[in-house]
Design a protein around this motif. Structure first.
Motif, PDB file in Angstrom:
ATOM      1  N   VAL B  81       0.859  -1.188   0.000  1.00 20.96           N
ATOM      2  CA  VAL B  81       0.000   0.000   0.000  1.00 20.96           C
ATOM      3  C   VAL B  81       0.892   1.234   0.000  1.00 20.96           C
ATOM      4  O   VAL B  81       2.027   1.183   0.470  1.00 20.96           O
ATOM      5  N   ALA B  82       0.374   2.316  -0.532  1.00 23.81           N
ATOM      6  CA  ALA B  82       1.048   3.610  -0.444  1.00 23.81           C
ATOM      7  C   ALA B  82       0.177   4.519   0.402  1.00 23.81           C
ATOM      8  O   ALA B  82      -1.012   4.660   0.128  1.00 23.81           O
ATOM      9  N   VAL B  83       0.745   5.094   1.449  1.00 25.33           N
ATOM     10  CA  VAL B  83      -0.021   5.958   2.333  1.00 25.33           C
ATOM     11  C   VAL B  83       0.492   7.382   2.184  1.00 25.33           C
ATOM     12  O   VAL B  83       1.673   7.643   2.348  1.00 25.33           O
ATOM     13  N   GLU B  84      -0.419   8.276   1.831  1.00 25.66           N
ATOM     14  CA  GLU B  84      -0.050   9.685   1.699  1.00 25.66           C
ATOM     15  C   GLU B  84      -1.038  10.507   2.498  1.00 25.66           C
ATOM     16  O   GLU B  84      -2.232  10.479   2.221  1.00 25.66           O
ATOM     17  N   GLY B  85      -0.518  11.242   3.462  1.00 24.56           N
ATOM     18  CA  GLY B  85      -1.420  12.045   4.277  1.00 24.56           C
ATOM     19  C   GLY B  85      -2.464  11.156   4.905  1.00 24.56           C
ATOM     20  O   GLY B  85      -2.143  10.179   5.571  1.00 24.56           O
ATOM     21  N   GLU B  86      -3.722  11.488   4.658  1.00 24.14           N
ATOM     22  CA  GLU B  86      -4.786  10.699   5.256  1.00 24.14           C
ATOM     23  C   GLU B  86      -5.301   9.623   4.304  1.00 24.14           C
ATOM     24  O   GLU B  86      -6.260   8.933   4.622  1.00 24.14           O
ATOM     25  N   ASN B  87      -4.677   9.505   3.132  1.00 21.77           N
ATOM     26  CA  ASN B  87      -5.211   8.600   2.129  1.00 21.77           C
ATOM     27  C   ASN B  87      -4.308   7.392   1.911  1.00 21.77           C
ATOM     28  O   ASN B  87      -3.086   7.502   1.970  1.00 21.77           O
ATOM     29  N   ILE B  88      -4.933   6.260   1.628  1.00 20.16           N
ATOM     30  CA  ILE B  88      -4.200   5.155   1.028  1.00 20.16           C
ATOM     31  C   ILE B  88      -4.389   5.348  -0.461  1.00 20.16           C
ATOM     32  O   ILE B  88      -5.458   5.085  -1.019  1.00 20.16           O
ATOM     33  N   SER B  89      -3.371   5.876  -1.101  1.00 19.77           N
ATOM     34  CA  SER B  89      -3.562   6.331  -2.473  1.00 19.77           C
ATOM     35  C   SER B  89      -3.398   5.202  -3.466  1.00 19.77           C
ATOM     36  O   SER B  89      -3.959   5.249  -4.557  1.00 19.77           O
ATOM     37  N   LYS B  90      -2.591   4.230  -3.102  1.00 22.46           N
ATOM     38  CA  LYS B  90      -2.379   3.124  -4.038  1.00 22.46           C
ATOM     39  C   LYS B  90      -2.313   1.850  -3.242  1.00 22.46           C
ATOM     40  O   LYS B  90      -1.811   1.838  -2.115  1.00 22.46           O
ATOM     41  N   ALA B  91      -2.781   0.788  -3.831  1.00 23.20           N
ATOM     42  CA  ALA B  91      -2.628  -0.516  -3.195  1.00 23.20           C
ATOM     43  C   ALA B  91      -2.700  -1.577  -4.265  1.00 23.20           C
ATOM     44  O   ALA B  91      -3.353  -1.399  -5.306  1.00 23.20           O
ATOM     45  N   ASP B  92      -1.995  -2.636  -4.041  1.00 20.16           N
ATOM     46  CA  ASP B  92      -2.040  -3.797  -4.921  1.00 20.16           C
ATOM     47  C   ASP B  92      -2.033  -5.011  -4.004  1.00 20.16           C
ATOM     48  O   ASP B  92      -1.048  -5.273  -3.318  1.00 20.16           O
ATOM     49  N   LEU B  93      -3.126  -5.705  -3.942  1.00 18.82           N
ATOM     50  CA  LEU B  93      -3.272  -6.796  -2.975  1.00 18.82           C
ATOM     51  C   LEU B  93      -3.659  -8.079  -3.705  1.00 18.82           C
ATOM     52  O   LEU B  93      -4.616  -8.089  -4.489  1.00 18.82           O
ATOM     53  N   LYS B  94      -2.884  -9.128  -3.446  1.00 21.71           N
ATOM     54  CA  LYS B  94      -3.179 -10.440  -4.041  1.00 21.71           C
ATOM     55  C   LYS B  94      -3.685 -11.365  -2.953  1.00 21.71           C
ATOM     56  O   LYS B  94      -3.035 -11.529  -1.920  1.00 21.71           O
ATOM     57  N   PHE B  95      -4.855 -11.927  -3.170  1.00 16.43           N
ATOM     58  CA  PHE B  95      -5.464 -12.790  -2.146  1.00 16.43           C
ATOM     59  C   PHE B  95      -5.432 -14.238  -2.602  1.00 16.43           C
ATOM     60  O   PHE B  95      -5.605 -14.540  -3.786  1.00 16.43           O
ATOM     61  N   LYS B  96      -5.261 -15.120  -1.655  1.00 18.98           N
ATOM     62  CA  LYS B  96      -5.544 -16.552  -1.876  1.00 18.98           C
ATOM     63  C   LYS B  96      -6.298 -17.020  -0.650  1.00 18.98           C
ATOM     64  O   LYS B  96      -5.719 -17.428   0.344  1.00 18.98           O
ATOM     65  N   LEU B  97      -7.605 -16.877  -0.712  1.00 19.14           N
ATOM     66  CA  LEU B  97      -8.411 -17.205   0.463  1.00 19.14           C
ATOM     67  C   LEU B  97      -9.010 -18.587   0.297  1.00 19.14           C
ATOM     68  O   LEU B  97      -9.791 -18.823  -0.642  1.00 19.14           O
ATOM     69  N   PRO B  98      -8.674 -19.514   1.160  1.00 20.15           N
ATOM     70  CA  PRO B  98      -9.201 -20.870   1.012  1.00 20.15           C
ATOM     71  C   PRO B  98     -10.703 -20.938   1.199  1.00 20.15           C
ATOM     72  O   PRO B  98     -11.382 -21.738   0.569  1.00 20.15           O
ATOM     73  N   LYS B  99     -11.266 -20.082   2.034  1.00 19.16           N
ATOM     74  CA  LYS B  99     -12.688 -20.237   2.366  1.00 19.16           C
ATOM     75  C   LYS B  99     -13.606 -19.476   1.415  1.00 19.16           C
ATOM     76  O   LYS B  99     -14.796 -19.718   1.386  1.00 19.16           O
TER      77      LYS B  99
END
Lengths: 730, 312
Positions: B81-99
């Protein structure tokens, strides 16, 4: 014990209550002014208009409403039948609905956050009207509440640019069935929401959004739509006020504030006239040029200049009004201002100001004042208020209110009572005074001597304990709380840093604990499940943020916890683990071992909250097994709003996590006596025993105590009926 | 009460009080203002050129902008994630959720529609209120009495009830201190305590729309702060065929098993996990707020000493 037969009588004492006004409004009919104070009280003032145009303000009631600063007030309804209900919001998130006629709290609720303002409006549902309140503050949403239940009906939010709302107003556009909210956020975004009558979704999104470029750099403190033409909008910022066209939000004009002064708010007085008030309590009347009044046809078109008159209180005019010069010298900080335009009756345009010194001032804006404005003159002294009044004025009259033991020392002035304790078992009252003396006297006899006998006819036998230097700040009679303490022990704490142990029967000073390095703030008993050694102790808290366990039998301080950097807010016990848990105002929690005096842990954040919550659980389970602890004496209950440790109200941070929060919040308003009248509701539950009880309260922390004497007529009749032979009365 | 204190002592006390007002308070206020400004800057820190002009890039740019968020010892969640000031301006999240129904997926947050961290925003706002208060007092710094100072501090840290006294200042009230709710303390609390948002509110709030191309229906992700750590909570849900017979008591620490109604469907939380990462500038801000709070408290304590001065 029946509640209906208790008659409270308030002994105000010779000092008027402090009433530092934080907000002020009038009711719709302009007959009542309501003020909220920083100490949580609500003042009710009658506004009386004489036929000759004279206005009188008469203080009527003082409601002990909240345990924190009152941050906002709003009228709940303006129906003909119920003009007197008022909603108040406090700093700790409490919201209460009051009937100002008799000072009764009708409804309470707690919504987390600090509420900056309440705005009431109504919706038409079918043929009936429903009253609602718009509420905003230190959160990014706007809540719409039901004015009677105080529950949140739905939430207004702006998904694209969320920020706190800094100012908002409710207007009803012409030929529209529903009101709209116009709000400016801290980042300068203007949003408009429709206030729908039907609640179909929990969230409502704005119908209009626009960035006000002129506002982005400074915070808007007020916004107001021109009610006369509905074509212009006034936005007040700290350094300037601005006018926008309400149709397209075109920027029309801006006027900056006088040097070193900040604007605080404003309102439209006429279609082409605005009234702006600044932080020092002055108000400026501006006549707008026609350019800035879209939709208003004026005969004098072509005026492009601002004209204004100042409504202020210059030092001289104030002195003329007041008899006492020293009050005039006390400056007014952060006054609360309100403009009221009567919708009914006389249609007065009134400007109200509530000062930090407790005074309410009223200006009447006549039409000639509006029309006769002339160009600004820097030397103009301004127009003084038409009338001004404070609670202190009632004390200036010939018959000054008296306190319970005011005439005890016949010579000279009465010494104010700084702490008092009523002992129901002995029917005596212990009064600690400003000069360090402690008076122990039978409450009934004191009342007789003070109220029924002529001054100078002598006082009944009483005991004076001398020993403290300086004010007595707190008192404790431990035997009243738990019978395990010795009957003769009376403990007092003073501004001289010492805790003194007295024999209440002989008057001897048994011991002086010089443990603390600061004024004593409160004294409490230890819980009954502690170790034997701790059980004979009391717990004391001082202004140097130290907590001590003082052994009354040992005559020894068995533990001193003194490295807290912030004031002690809560004290909790984990008796079985031998832990004393101290919660401080900064949210940190210190866990002390009582037996050894070691600091076991110091934590903050979520862990701290968990520890405090864990202590409550233990307490709950222990009180379940010992139900007899439900000893809610008068003094205890009222002490929530006075000086001793307010365990329920104190842990505001913990509150929201606790399920019992609603119940607690409703407790504090219910312990709010209306001190100035005959309404006795809410007293009965805490009464037991004899026909006369005394409880005490304070308006401000440094104020002298106010005693409330409660005559239980029913108990009196019972006593008379059963009293065949004279009973032994202490 | 004055009779009991020696005259000489009172004189000295008065002089000391005057010194406190004349010399010490302005100094402390300036210091306080500086700390608060610094803290505010720290919280607002952004890698974007804030003023638009090329030369005016605020702060040291970019070094700690990106933060890894991943589950240790498994690849359930990997990303940044990229956090700038009060914002999370960018994020790249890869999930592997078994359920969850679709076990592997990837979502982004783009700069156009950032995730707003309300806790930072609130903290910034509280700080701003405190700064304004300090500035206001500094501006009209000729204290004729201690009252104005005490009033300022009152607004700044938890303190209480104002007494209308000319001379006596800091009514360091035992009851007033009971409310941990003035600007600085509030700001600090806001940062240090994680938001306790129910899952239903997370779904309702519209925050979930920030994730592109959209989370599966049975996954809820939520960012919050716990002191200096950014926490991402992931919940997986199942739709219940029938409304639950007995609604389970919501427990504070374990949301798994809770049921609620959303979009006229009953859902049950089947699993929950959190990943977090430390954000250095947040711990700096916490330290600064703490320092400011302490400074205020110390000044207030100094005032408390003079409460023995006669008031009337």
């Amino acid at each position: 014990m029946s509640s209906s037969s208790v008659v409270p009588v308030v002994l105000w004492g010779s000092t008027p209550p402090s009433h530092c006004i934080s907000c002020i409004i009038t009711t719709y009919n302009q007959k009542t002014i309501v003020t909220g104070s920083t100490d949580g009280q609500l003042g009710i003032w009658d506004l009386r208009f004489a036929d000759d145009g004279e206005i009188k303000i008469i203080p009527r009631n003082l409601i002990f409403a909240h345990s924190a600063k009152v941050t906002a007030l709003a009228k709940a309804t303006d129906g003909w039948d119920n003009q007197s209900s008022i909603i108040s919001a406090a700093d700790n998130g409490e919201l209460c609905l009051w009937d100002t006629d008799d000072g009764i709290c009708i409804q309470t609720n707690v919504i987390a956050g600090m509420h900056l303002a309440l705005l009431s409006f109504h919706v038409t549902i079918g043929t009936g009207k429903e009253w609602r309140v718009v509420c905003y503050g230190s959160y990014s949403d706007i809540y719409v509440l039901d004015a009677l239940s105080l529950e949140v009906l739905y939430t207004l939010r702006s998904p694209s640019a969320t920020n706190w709302i800094s100012a908002a107003c409710v207007v009803r556009p012409a030929r529209r069935p529903e009101d709209v909210v116009v709000a400016v956020s801290l980042s300068g975004m203007l949003n408009i929401w429709m206030l729908k009558p039907n609640v179909d979704s929990k969230y409502s999104e704005p119908t209009y959004e626009q960035e006000l470029k002129q506002v982005t750099n400074s915070k808007a403190t007020g916004i107001c739509c021109n009610p006369f033409t509905q074509r212009s909008i006034l936005v007040v910022c700290a350094r300037e006020w601005l006018i926008y066209d309400a149709g397209d939000f075109k920027f029309l004009t801006a006027v900056s504030s006088p040097p070193s002064q900040n604007w605080m708010g404003g309102n439209f007085v006429a279609a082409d006239c605005v009234l702006i008030w600044s932080r020092d309590g002055k108000s400026y009347l501006y006549k707008l040029p026609a350019l800035c009044c879209p939709g208003f046809q004026d005969q004098n078109q072509g005026q492009f200049k601002f004209y204004h008159a100042i409504l202020s209180r210059s030092q001289e005019s104030f002195r003329c009004l007041k008899k006492q010069v020293n009050r005039a010298l006390c400056p007014i900080f952060d006054p609360a201002m309100f403009f009221s335009y009567g919708r009914r009756g006389p249609y007065y345009k009134l400007l109200l100001r509530g000062g930090s010194n407790g005074s309410v001032s009223v200006w009447k804006l006549n039409d000639d004042l509006v029309t006769s404005t002339k160009a600004y003159d820097a030397n103009a002294t301004g127009v003084g208020p038409l009338v001004s009044c404070s609670y202190a004025d009632c004390w200036d009259t010939t018959s000054t209110p008296c306190g319970l033991i005011d005439s005890l020392d016949d010579c000279g002035q009465a010494i104010p009572v700084s702490a008092s304790l009523y002992l129901p078992a002995q029917d005596c009252i212990v009064c600690g005074r400003e000069d360090g003396s402690i008076v122990i006297i039978s409450a009934a006899k004191a009342v007789i001597a003070q109220l029924l006998q002529l001054p100078g006819s002598g006082w009944p036998a009483h005991r004076v304990l001398l020993g403290h230097k300086g004010r007595v700040t707190c008192l404790l009679y431990p035997h009243d709380e738990y019978p395990r303490y010795d009957r003769e022990f009376l403990v007092s704490g003073g501004a001289d840093f010492s805790v003194k142990l007295w024999d209440i029967f002989t008057g001897d000073l048994l011991y002086t604990f010089s443990t603390h390095g600061g004024e004593l703030l409160r004294l409490t008993c230890t819980p009954p499940d502690c170790s034997n050694r701790v059980q004979s102790c009391i717990c004391s808290v001082a202004q140097d943020h130290s907590v001590a366990l003082l052994g009354l039998r040992e005559r020894k301080c068995i533990m001193l916890a003194s490295l807290h950097a912030f004031p002690v807010e809560t004290i909790k016990w984990r008796a079985l683990d031998d832990f004393l848990v101290v919660g401080c105002t900064d949210g940190s929690v210190y866990v002390w071992q009582m037996e050894t005096g070691h600091l076991d842990r110091c934590v903050s954040g979520q862990v701290a909250l968990n520890i405090l919550a864990a202590c409550d659980e233990e307490k709950k389970s222990s009180t379940a097994s010992v139900p007899s602890k439900a000893k809610s004496s008068l003094g205890r209950k009222i002490s929530h709003i006075t000086s001793t440790l307010p365990t329920s109200a104190a842990s505001a941070a913990v509150k929201k996590l606790r399920k019992s929060s609603n119940q607690q919040a409703s407790q504090s308003p219910s312990s709010s006596p209306r001190l100035s009248g005959a309404g006795a509701e809410g007293y009965g539950e805490v009464l037991s025993g004899g026909p006369l009880k005394v409880m005490s309260t304070k308006c401000g922390v440094r104020d002298p105590e106010i005693q409330v004497i409660m005559f239980d007529i029913e108990a009196l009749i019972c006593n008379l009926l059963t009293e065949e032979k004279p009973s032994t009365c202490w | 009460m004055a009779e009991f204190v020696e005259d000489e002592d009172m004189k000295v006390l008065k002089l000391e009080f005057e010194w406190l007002l004349r010399e010490h308070v302005p100094k402390v206020l300036t210091q306080l203002g500086t700390i608060l400004q610094e803290c505010s800057k720290c919280l607002r820190l952004t890698s974007m050129p804030s003023k638009g002009a090329t030369g005016e890039i605020q702060g040291e740019v970019r070094p700690q902008d990106y933060f890894m968020l991943s589950t240790p010892n498994s690849d359930t969640l990997k990303g940044y994630v990229a956090v700038e000031g009060e914002n999370i301006s960018k994020a790249d999240l890869k999930f592997k959720l078994p359920k969850a129904s679709s076990s592997g997926f990837r979502v982004f947050i783009r700069e156009r529609l950032p995730w707003k961290l309300k806790q930072i925003q609130d903290a910034i706002n509280y700080l701003q209120l405190a700064i304004e208060k300090v500035e206001e007092t500094k501006a009209n710094c000729n204290f004729s009495s201690g009252q104005e100072v005490s009033k300022l501090l009152k607004t700044e840290i938890a303190s209480g009830l104002l007494t209308i006294n000319n001379k006596k200042s800091c009514s360091n009230s035992p009851t007033g201190c009971g409310r941990n709710n003035k600007f600085l303390a509030k700001g600090k609390t806001r940062l240090s305590l994680p938001d306790k948002t129910p899952v239903l509110d997370m779904l309702m709030s519209g925050n979930q729309k920030v994730f592109k191309p959209g989370l599966p229906d049975d996954v809820v992700a939520y960012f919050c702060l716990n002191s200096d750590r950014l926490v991402l909570s992931i919940y997986t849900l199942t739709t219940l065929p029938v409304p639950p017979q007995s609604s389970k008591q919501p427990q504070e620490n374990d949301p798994v098993g809770q049921t609620f109604e959303y979009n006229s469907k009953w859902m049950e939380i089947t699993s929950h996990f959190e990943v977090d990462c430390s954000i250095p500038r947040l711990s700096d801000s916490m330290l600064l707020i703490g320092a400011a709070l302490r400074l205020c408290q110390q000044l207030k304590d100094k005032f408390a000493v003079f409460s023995v001065l006669p008031s009337r």
